[in-house]
Design an enzyme around this catalytic site. Sequence first.
Site, PDB file in Angstrom:
ATOM      1  N   GLU A 131       0.824  -1.205   0.000  1.00 49.02           N
ATOM      2  CA  GLU A 131       0.000   0.000   0.000  1.00 49.02           C
ATOM      3  C   GLU A 131       0.859   1.257   0.000  1.00 49.02           C
ATOM      4  OE1 GLU A 131      -2.110  -2.935   2.867  1.00 49.02           O
ATOM      5  OE2 GLU A 131      -0.114  -2.617   2.012  1.00 49.02           O
TER       6      GLU A 131
ATOM      7  N   ARG B 221      15.953 -25.179  -2.233  1.00 44.71           N
ATOM      8  CA  ARG B 221      16.703 -24.600  -1.109  1.00 44.71           C
ATOM      9  C   ARG B 221      16.604 -23.076  -1.143  1.00 44.71           C
ATOM     10  NH1 ARG B 221      22.542 -27.823  -1.234  1.00 44.71           N
ATOM     11  NH2 ARG B 221      21.792 -29.854  -0.489  1.00 44.71           N
TER      12      ARG B 221
END
Length: 338
Positions: free
Chosen positions: A55, A185
């Site tokens: 936002e 990973r």
Amino acid sequence: MAATAYDAAMRRALDLAARGPVTGGNPQVGCVLLDASGAVVAEGWHRGAGTPHAEVDALSRVADARGLTAVVTLEPCNHTGRTGPCSEALIAAGVSRVVYAVSDPGHESSGGAERLHEAGIEVVPGVLADEVAAFLHIWLTVAARGRPWVTVKWASTLDGRAAASDGTSQWITGTAARQRVHEQRAASDAILVGSGTVLADDPALTARGDAGELLGHQPLPVVVGERPVPADAALRRHPAGLVETGTRDLGRILAELHERGVGRVYVEGGPTLASAVIAAGLADEYAVYLAPALLGGERLAVGDLGIRTISEARRLTITSVEQLGEDLLVMARPERRS
């Protein structure tokens, strides 16, 4: 305006959210600002812990946000962490309406919708809630449970063996499958490995590219067990550091990792650790690499889970199957029980 009128903007916000990192413990969030005609005037997304939330990122791209509508994938937060509350930023900017998909489940961060309503801003919840909830499933699960999302990985032959009778296991799978492990990973915050595996194999547990280069994100190696990591072990040189837990208490370990902001854990510690995680009911997802080979023998990829009859089997739902060279990657999650 009907909630369905915001569907297109919400889908755009979802596309923006997907640009954010999956690691770091924060949700992937996107935001679109609309003017009175419904035209997009600004966009933003969250780029990771410590950076502006979606936002605020969108608001920073307009000179005057008064009267605009903010369409956000997640309910604006209402607390101060590394950044200030998005609810207050939206109020200060003068937006007239906030549309969001999914409520924030956090004890500290929730309440943004109520705060916006109190400030006289129109709030429209639940737009494309199912789609956004599916996208945020892992993060929402972590927030609800208060522990990281746990993926258990192993590589085995088609008959379920992780090693030959003499203990050798390199390499069961081919290069394409091994590269996918490095990618998984890199998409994790931490790797769990047992102290026995560290002592026996001296793994590096880094995330590397095709040419052996270190990838941009490196997971934190976490060693489970009481035995110390040797001073000359490869893990001592890991770029993300090293955590020695000094315990086998998996619940405690995961709780402490959650406190550190770890959202995704990749279990890569051999049959003993994998079996313990599964038996404890802590596995949220499975990444099973299958090689077209047979070994026979007793060196199973998963050990005793305490299951004595077929009715106690831990049923899984396969979410995807991918061929990697000659190998298969089967992704699965525990079957939901009604």
